[in-house]
Write a protein that holds these residues in place. Structure first.
Motif, PDB file in Angstrom:
ATOM      1  N   ARG A   1       0.831  -1.208   0.000  1.00 41.91           N
ATOM      2  CA  ARG A   1       0.000   0.000   0.000  1.00 41.91           C
ATOM      3  C   ARG A   1       0.866   1.259   0.000  1.00 41.91           C
ATOM      4  NH1 ARG A   1      -3.210  -1.841   5.264  1.00 41.91           N
ATOM      5  NH2 ARG A   1      -1.010  -2.249   5.743  1.00 41.91           N
ATOM      6  N   ARG A   2       2.167   1.101   0.295  1.00 39.42           N
ATOM      7  CA  ARG A   2       3.059   2.258   0.370  1.00 39.42           C
ATOM      8  C   ARG A   2       4.127   2.219  -0.724  1.00 39.42           C
ATOM      9  NH1 ARG A   2       5.442   3.341   6.043  1.00 39.42           N
ATOM     10  NH2 ARG A   2       3.654   4.746   6.155  1.00 39.42           N
ATOM     11  N   PHE A   3       4.655   1.019  -1.015  1.00 37.91           N
ATOM     12  CA  PHE A   3       5.738   0.898  -1.986  1.00 37.91           C
ATOM     13  C   PHE A   3       5.231   0.231  -3.257  1.00 37.91           C
ATOM     14  CE2 PHE A   3       7.889   1.330   2.044  1.00 37.91           C
ATOM     15  CZ  PHE A   3       8.953   2.170   1.744  1.00 37.91           C
ATOM     16  N   VAL A   4       5.632   0.788  -4.403  1.00 37.01           N
ATOM     17  CA  VAL A   4       5.155   0.255  -5.679  1.00 37.01           C
ATOM     18  C   VAL A   4       6.328   0.161  -6.657  1.00 37.01           C
ATOM     19  CG1 VAL A   4       4.498   2.555  -6.534  1.00 37.01           C
ATOM     20  CG2 VAL A   4       3.428   0.514  -7.508  1.00 37.01           C
ATOM     21  N   ARG A   5       6.328  -0.918  -7.418  1.00 39.38           N
ATOM     22  CA  ARG A   5       7.344  -1.127  -8.457  1.00 39.38           C
ATOM     23  C   ARG A   5       6.946  -0.278  -9.662  1.00 39.38           C
ATOM     24  NH1 ARG A   5      10.254  -6.033  -8.627  1.00 39.38           N
ATOM     25  NH2 ARG A   5      11.827  -6.041 -10.265  1.00 39.38           N
ATOM     26  N   ILE A   6       7.854   0.590 -10.144  1.00 40.19           N
ATOM     27  CA  ILE A   6       7.547   1.424 -11.302  1.00 40.19           C
ATOM     28  C   ILE A   6       8.422   1.081 -12.505  1.00 40.19           C
ATOM     29  CG2 ILE A   6       6.681   3.335  -9.896  1.00 40.19           C
ATOM     30  CD1 ILE A   6       9.371   4.769 -10.447  1.00 40.19           C
ATOM     31  N   HIS A   7       9.405   0.227 -12.283  1.00 37.92           N
ATOM     32  CA  HIS A   7      10.339  -0.164 -13.337  1.00 37.92           C
ATOM     33  C   HIS A   7      10.949  -1.479 -12.887  1.00 37.92           C
ATOM     34  CE1 HIS A   7      14.107  -0.006 -15.729  1.00 37.92           C
ATOM     35  NE2 HIS A   7      13.412   0.718 -16.581  1.00 37.92           N
ATOM     36  N   ARG A   8      11.514  -2.248 -13.806  1.00 39.04           N
ATOM     37  CA  ARG A   8      12.091  -3.526 -13.394  1.00 39.04           C
ATOM     38  C   ARG A   8      13.227  -3.343 -12.409  1.00 39.04           C
ATOM     39  NH1 ARG A   8      16.882  -4.469 -15.837  1.00 39.04           N
ATOM     40  NH2 ARG A   8      17.361  -3.322 -17.748  1.00 39.04           N
ATOM     41  N   SER A   9      13.805  -2.138 -12.322  1.00 40.70           N
ATOM     42  CA  SER A   9      14.917  -1.905 -11.410  1.00 40.70           C
ATOM     43  C   SER A   9      14.619  -0.836 -10.352  1.00 40.70           C
ATOM     44  CB  SER A   9      16.170  -1.493 -12.199  1.00 40.70           C
ATOM     45  OG  SER A   9      15.932  -0.309 -12.919  1.00 40.70           O
ATOM     46  N   THR A  10      13.336  -0.452 -10.183  1.00 39.13           N
ATOM     47  CA  THR A  10      13.022   0.654  -9.266  1.00 39.13           C
ATOM     48  C   THR A  10      11.723   0.420  -8.509  1.00 39.13           C
ATOM     49  OG1 THR A  10      13.978   2.141 -10.932  1.00 39.13           O
ATOM     50  CG2 THR A  10      12.855   3.164  -9.064  1.00 39.13           C
ATOM     51  N   ILE A  11      11.776   0.658  -7.200  1.00 36.65           N
ATOM     52  CA  ILE A  11      10.591   0.713  -6.339  1.00 36.65           C
ATOM     53  C   ILE A  11      10.544   2.105  -5.736  1.00 36.65           C
ATOM     54  CG2 ILE A  11       9.544  -0.145  -4.195  1.00 36.65           C
ATOM     55  CD1 ILE A  11      10.911  -2.833  -4.731  1.00 36.65           C
ATOM     56  N   VAL A  12       9.348   2.677  -5.584  1.00 33.47           N
ATOM     57  CA  VAL A  12       9.234   4.021  -5.021  1.00 33.47           C
ATOM     58  C   VAL A  12       8.219   4.035  -3.886  1.00 33.47           C
ATOM     59  CG1 VAL A  12       7.429   4.800  -6.622  1.00 33.47           C
ATOM     60  CG2 VAL A  12       9.004   6.473  -5.623  1.00 33.47           C
ATOM     61  N   ASN A  13       8.489   4.878  -2.897  1.00 31.73           N
ATOM     62  CA  ASN A  13       7.555   5.127  -1.796  1.00 31.73           C
ATOM     63  C   ASN A  13       6.501   6.090  -2.320  1.00 31.73           C
ATOM     64  OD1 ASN A  13       6.217   6.025   0.510  1.00 31.73           O
ATOM     65  ND2 ASN A  13       8.051   5.992   1.773  1.00 31.73           N
ATOM     66  N   LEU A  14       5.254   5.646  -2.368  1.00 32.58           N
ATOM     67  CA  LEU A  14       4.173   6.444  -2.951  1.00 32.58           C
ATOM     68  C   LEU A  14       4.063   7.813  -2.285  1.00 32.58           C
ATOM     69  CD1 LEU A  14       1.963   6.086  -5.131  1.00 32.58           C
ATOM     70  CD2 LEU A  14       0.406   5.452  -3.289  1.00 32.58           C
ATOM     71  N   ASP A  15       4.364   7.901  -0.992  1.00 35.92           N
ATOM     72  CA  ASP A  15       4.260   9.169  -0.271  1.00 35.92           C
ATOM     73  C   ASP A  15       5.280  10.193  -0.757  1.00 35.92           C
ATOM     74  OD1 ASP A  15       2.219   8.154   1.267  1.00 35.92           O
ATOM     75  OD2 ASP A  15       3.541   7.504   2.892  1.00 35.92           O
ATOM     76  N   TRP A  16       6.297   9.742  -1.503  1.00 38.83           N
ATOM     77  CA  TRP A  16       7.347  10.647  -1.952  1.00 38.83           C
ATOM     78  C   TRP A  16       7.176  11.107  -3.391  1.00 38.83           C
ATOM     79  CZ3 TRP A  16      11.356  13.418  -0.067  1.00 38.83           C
ATOM     80  CH2 TRP A  16      11.509  13.359   1.316  1.00 38.83           C
ATOM     81  N   ILE A  17       6.093  10.683  -4.034  1.00 46.90           N
ATOM     82  CA  ILE A  17       5.848  11.123  -5.407  1.00 46.90           C
ATOM     83  C   ILE A  17       5.180  12.497  -5.389  1.00 46.90           C
ATOM     84  CG2 ILE A  17       4.601  10.672  -7.553  1.00 46.90           C
ATOM     85  CD1 ILE A  17       4.884   7.706  -7.013  1.00 46.90           C
ATOM     86  N   GLU A  18       5.811  13.444  -6.067  1.00 44.32           N
ATOM     87  CA  GLU A  18       5.259  14.795  -6.186  1.00 44.32           C
ATOM     88  C   GLU A  18       4.323  14.903  -7.374  1.00 44.32           C
ATOM     89  OE1 GLU A  18       4.673  18.753  -5.116  1.00 44.32           O
ATOM     90  OE2 GLU A  18       5.946  17.338  -4.044  1.00 44.32           O
ATOM     91  N   GLU A  19       4.782  14.390  -8.532  1.00 42.37           N
ATOM     92  CA  GLU A  19       3.960  14.436  -9.737  1.00 42.37           C
ATOM     93  C   GLU A  19       4.458  13.403 -10.740  1.00 42.37           C
ATOM     94  OE1 GLU A  19       4.709  17.824 -12.502  1.00 42.37           O
ATOM     95  OE2 GLU A  19       5.871  18.621 -10.813  1.00 42.37           O
ATOM     96  N   MET A  20       3.612  13.105 -11.735  1.00 38.23           N
ATOM     97  CA  MET A  20       3.973  12.192 -12.818  1.00 38.23           C
ATOM     98  C   MET A  20       3.698  12.891 -14.138  1.00 38.23           C
ATOM     99  SD  MET A  20       2.820   8.417 -11.438  1.00 38.23           S
ATOM    100  CE  MET A  20       1.201   8.916 -10.837  1.00 38.23           C
ATOM    101  N   GLN A  21       4.693  12.962 -14.974  1.00 43.40           N
ATOM    102  CA  GLN A  21       4.598  13.687 -16.233  1.00 43.40           C
ATOM    103  C   GLN A  21       4.577  12.702 -17.396  1.00 43.40           C
ATOM    104  OE1 GLN A  21       8.134  16.078 -16.052  1.00 43.40           O
ATOM    105  NE2 GLN A  21       7.365  17.378 -14.373  1.00 43.40           N
ATOM    106  N   PRO A  22       3.493  12.691 -18.182  1.00 47.98           N
ATOM    107  CA  PRO A  22       3.394  11.732 -19.290  1.00 47.98           C
ATOM    108  C   PRO A  22       4.472  11.963 -20.332  1.00 47.98           C
ATOM    109  CG  PRO A  22       1.634  13.366 -19.408  1.00 47.98           C
ATOM    110  CD  PRO A  22       2.320  13.578 -18.101  1.00 47.98           C
ATOM    111  N   GLU A  23       5.011  10.840 -20.834  1.00 45.62           N
ATOM    112  CA  GLU A  23       6.004  10.881 -21.904  1.00 45.62           C
ATOM    113  C   GLU A  23       5.511   9.986 -23.032  1.00 45.62           C
ATOM    114  OE1 GLU A  23       9.738   9.862 -20.057  1.00 45.62           O
ATOM    115  OE2 GLU A  23      10.045  11.938 -19.431  1.00 45.62           O
ATOM    116  N   SER A  24       6.369   9.623 -23.944  1.00 47.69           N
ATOM    117  CA  SER A  24       5.960   8.822 -25.098  1.00 47.69           C
ATOM    118  C   SER A  24       5.779   7.359 -24.740  1.00 47.69           C
ATOM    119  CB  SER A  24       7.008   8.951 -26.218  1.00 47.69           C
ATOM    120  OG  SER A  24       8.266   8.508 -25.765  1.00 47.69           O
ATOM    121  N   HIS A  25       4.999   6.662 -25.557  1.00 44.17           N
ATOM    122  CA  HIS A  25       4.801   5.216 -25.467  1.00 44.17           C
ATOM    123  C   HIS A  25       4.206   4.779 -24.126  1.00 44.17           C
ATOM    124  CE1 HIS A  25       7.081   5.121 -29.142  1.00 44.17           C
ATOM    125  NE2 HIS A  25       8.150   5.624 -28.547  1.00 44.17           N
ATOM    126  N   GLY A  26       3.405   5.624 -23.503  1.00 41.65           N
ATOM    127  CA  GLY A  26       2.724   5.241 -22.270  1.00 41.65           C
ATOM    128  C   GLY A  26       3.583   5.284 -21.027  1.00 41.65           C
TER     129      GLY A  26
END
Length: 279
Positions: free
Chosen positions: A224-249
């Protein structure tokens, strides 16, 4: 035509012996070694790349203690890059429903117990693809497979985080030069794979190297707090400020300290499931 270099990886000796016996019948196959666990396999394959004597085909057991088959692929992808990986034939005892993930991504596998005929089919396919050198295609297949099948999740799952049941880590034990420190997971902003280690990035902008595979740590953290965003990266959801769309989804994930990470398309569903809404 030169022989293909083959590595056998399985924690059970009888299974390795059976593969060796079957491969021994093939004139165009050179068995370069056997590994009894994931750590040995990582070292052997990494050394082969460094020595410029790459392994062409690996028969890789999925279910192994400590570092399983997917952990081996993840660690090597981070250490040497997916383009240096050989063709992998996964050897597994997963049931037929779980095997849909393998079928969907055209990565070959042997379902234990397998017949001599099924082995020949997998070997022939592996040899054809390995000799063709279709590296880009294999990279895409492995990326898609790892996007669905990772340690800590059920094979064939759709990217939705595991249900928040059972205990999760609230502290990570760090060992350094005879000292033992406790790091609260609330202080962890994001985590990056680093071979057979992970690098923990904290809210205080310090980093700590911790011996664990990314998938193993992911399974131990609160989904509920940590999420995999890439095959080599996990992020703490509470530390996300924003998400900026790029190409190819894909998205650029900007943290509160302005660190920019990457949300790959294959992990987007997991983030949406955690947020309970589309992004």
């Amino acid at each position: 035509m030169s022989a293909l270099r083959v590595l056998i990886v399985d924690d059970e000796k009888p299974a390795r012996q059976r593969l060796r016996a079957l491969l021994g019948r093939e004139a165009e196959m050179e068995i370069v070694g056997e590994c009894g666990d994931g750590g040995e396999a990582i070292d052997a394959l990494r050394d082969a790349v460094v020595a410029r004597r790459p392994v062409n085909v690996v028969f890789l057991d999925v279910q192994m203690p400590e570092i399983d088959g997917f952990g081996v692929v993840e660690a090597l992808a981070d250490a040497v890059g997916l383009h240096h990986l050989p063709f992998i034939v996964f050897v597994t005892a997963y049931d037929r429903y779980a095997l849909r993930a393998f079928d969907a991504h055209a990565v070959d596998y042997l379902l234990k117990p397998y017949s001599d005929e099924r082995f020949q089919l997998a070997l022939g396919r592996a040899a054809t693809i390995a000799r063709a050198g279709d590296v880009e295609s294999m990279m895409r297949r492995l990326e898609r497979l790892l996007g669905e099948v990772r340690p800590g999740r059920d094979v064939g799952d759709t990217g939705v985080p595991p249900s928040p049941t059972g205990p999760h880590l609230d502290r990570i034990v760090l060992r350094d030069r005879g000292r033992v420190r406790l790091l609260s997971v609330t202080d962890v902003a994001w985590i990056a794979a680093d071979g057979v280690y992970v690098r923990l990035h904290t809210a205080q902008r310090t980093t700590h190297l911790h011996r664990a595979l990314l998938g193993e740590l992911e399974a131990a953290l609160d989904p509920r707090r940590f999420v995999r965003i890439h095959r080599s990266t996990i992020v703490n959801l509470d530390w996300i400020e924003e998400m900026q769309p790029e190409s190819h989804g894909e998205y650029a994930v900007v943290l509160k300290d302005r660190t920019v990470l990457r949300l790959s398309r294959s992990y987007r569903a997991a983030v949406q499931a955690l947020l309970g809404q589309r992004i």
